[in-house]
Design a protein around this motif. Sequence first.
Motif, mmCIF file in Angstrom:
data_model
loop_
_atom_site.group_PDB
_atom_site.id
_atom_site.type_symbol
_atom_site.label_atom_id
_atom_site.label_comp_id
_atom_site.label_asym_id
_atom_site.label_seq_id
_atom_site.Cartn_x
_atom_site.Cartn_y
_atom_site.Cartn_z
ATOM 1 N N TYR A 59 66.605 -6.420 -56.210
ATOM 2 C CA TYR A 59 66.325 -7.246 -55.031
ATOM 3 C C TYR A 59 67.136 -6.756 -53.833
ATOM 4 O O TYR A 59 66.606 -6.594 -52.739
ATOM 5 C CB TYR A 59 66.650 -8.716 -55.319
ATOM 6 C CG TYR A 59 66.694 -9.567 -54.082
ATOM 7 C CD1 TYR A 59 65.517 -9.977 -53.455
ATOM 8 C CD2 TYR A 59 67.907 -9.943 -53.517
ATOM 9 C CE1 TYR A 59 65.557 -10.743 -52.309
ATOM 10 C CE2 TYR A 59 67.956 -10.711 -52.369
ATOM 11 C CZ TYR A 59 66.768 -11.108 -51.767
ATOM 12 O OH TYR A 59 66.811 -11.855 -50.618
ATOM 13 N N SER A 77 61.234 -11.091 -41.885
ATOM 14 C CA SER A 77 61.100 -12.324 -42.660
ATOM 15 C C SER A 77 60.091 -12.149 -43.793
ATOM 16 O O SER A 77 60.335 -12.577 -44.928
ATOM 17 C CB SER A 77 60.673 -13.459 -41.730
ATOM 18 O OG SER A 77 60.460 -14.633 -42.456
ATOM 19 N N LEU A 78 58.963 -11.521 -43.494
ATOM 20 C CA LEU A 78 57.946 -11.272 -44.521
ATOM 21 C C LEU A 78 58.480 -10.355 -45.621
ATOM 22 O O LEU A 78 58.235 -10.572 -46.803
ATOM 23 C CB LEU A 78 56.690 -10.662 -43.901
ATOM 24 C CG LEU A 78 55.770 -11.617 -43.156
ATOM 25 C CD1 LEU A 78 54.737 -10.851 -42.345
ATOM 26 C CD2 LEU A 78 55.080 -12.546 -44.146
ATOM 27 N N ARG A 80 61.694 -9.801 -46.502
ATOM 28 C CA ARG A 80 62.726 -10.472 -47.294
ATOM 29 C C ARG A 80 62.084 -11.428 -48.294
ATOM 30 O O ARG A 80 62.461 -11.489 -49.464
ATOM 31 C CB ARG A 80 63.700 -11.212 -46.393
ATOM 32 C CG ARG A 80 64.912 -11.740 -47.141
ATOM 33 C CD ARG A 80 65.873 -12.500 -46.254
ATOM 34 N NE ARG A 80 65.245 -13.476 -45.393
ATOM 35 C CZ ARG A 80 64.776 -14.658 -45.790
ATOM 36 N NH1 ARG A 80 64.853 -15.002 -47.043
ATOM 37 N NH2 ARG A 80 64.225 -15.487 -44.935
ATOM 38 N N SER A 81 61.065 -12.160 -47.831
ATOM 39 C CA SER A 81 60.354 -13.084 -48.710
ATOM 40 C C SER A 81 59.620 -12.334 -49.820
ATOM 41 O O SER A 81 59.626 -12.764 -50.980
ATOM 42 C CB SER A 81 59.366 -13.910 -47.885
ATOM 43 O OG SER A 81 58.604 -14.734 -48.713
ATOM 44 N N ALA A 82 59.002 -11.200 -49.476
ATOM 45 C CA ALA A 82 58.279 -10.406 -50.478
ATOM 46 C C ALA A 82 59.241 -9.854 -51.527
ATOM 47 O O ALA A 82 58.937 -9.876 -52.726
ATOM 48 C CB ALA A 82 57.511 -9.275 -49.798
ATOM 49 N N CYS A 83 60.398 -9.368 -51.097
ATOM 50 C CA CYS A 83 61.406 -8.873 -52.046
ATOM 51 C C CYS A 83 61.866 -10.006 -52.966
ATOM 52 O O CYS A 83 62.019 -9.814 -54.175
ATOM 53 C CB CYS A 83 62.606 -8.292 -51.301
ATOM 54 S SG CYS A 83 62.290 -6.724 -50.467
ATOM 55 N N ASP A 84 62.080 -11.177 -52.382
ATOM 56 C CA ASP A 84 62.507 -12.338 -53.157
ATOM 57 C C ASP A 84 61.475 -12.696 -54.208
ATOM 58 O O ASP A 84 61.787 -12.867 -55.380
ATOM 59 C CB ASP A 84 62.765 -13.512 -52.222
ATOM 60 C CG ASP A 84 63.288 -14.724 -52.969
ATOM 61 O OD1 ASP A 84 64.354 -14.612 -53.604
ATOM 62 O OD2 ASP A 84 62.627 -15.777 -52.927
ATOM 63 N N LYS A 85 60.223 -12.796 -53.784
ATOM 64 C CA LYS A 85 59.158 -13.172 -54.727
ATOM 65 C C LYS A 85 58.976 -12.101 -55.800
ATOM 66 O O LYS A 85 58.835 -12.418 -56.978
ATOM 67 C CB LYS A 85 57.845 -13.370 -53.980
ATOM 68 C CG LYS A 85 57.875 -14.447 -52.942
ATOM 69 C CD LYS A 85 57.466 -15.753 -53.509
ATOM 70 C CE LYS A 85 57.081 -16.693 -52.410
ATOM 71 N NZ LYS A 85 57.881 -17.809 -52.202
ATOM 72 N N TYR A 101 52.605 -8.590 -53.172
ATOM 73 C CA TYR A 101 53.989 -8.425 -52.705
ATOM 74 C C TYR A 101 54.427 -6.963 -52.743
ATOM 75 O O TYR A 101 55.153 -6.510 -51.859
ATOM 76 C CB TYR A 101 54.945 -9.321 -53.498
ATOM 77 C CG TYR A 101 54.715 -10.782 -53.191
ATOM 78 C CD1 TYR A 101 54.849 -11.266 -51.894
ATOM 79 C CD2 TYR A 101 54.343 -11.671 -54.181
ATOM 80 C CE1 TYR A 101 54.620 -12.601 -51.600
ATOM 81 C CE2 TYR A 101 54.118 -13.013 -53.892
ATOM 82 C CZ TYR A 101 54.258 -13.464 -52.601
ATOM 83 O OH TYR A 101 54.030 -14.783 -52.307
#
Length: 130
Positions: A59, A77-78, A80-85, A101
């Motif tokens: 991650y 933002s997109l 970071r969210s994609a890496c998180d998911k 993702y």
Amino acid sequence: MLGFKRLMDAAIMIASIELMQHLPHPFPENAMRRITLSLLTLILATPLVASASGRDTPYDQCVLQSLRNSDSSESASLLRSACDKFYRNGAMLLPREQTYYACLINNLPGVRDSFAIRQVVSICSRQGNL
């Protein structure tokens, strides 16, 4: 998740200490307290040492690599969210969500324009059948 595990480990430790206090044992009470305190400290400090060891998780690598060339807060933002998911919740994703993702992570870095960002998101949605 890690906090819950630490809490459960501490609860098990306390329950076993209470049980041991009611059993006859050869340890003096003072020694038992020192052992208990040492074990409790060890349980609570172990995750802190592991997180401070400097090992990068997938991650972390994803965020570092994908945000390196990001000039847009929208794409950052997109990403970071994609890496998180993808890396933190990947086991719970459907294959089509994993495809979506992964597509964002691979194609969104470096995209700066809002229109282009929406196009990449749209194409990744189609590729993932979302």
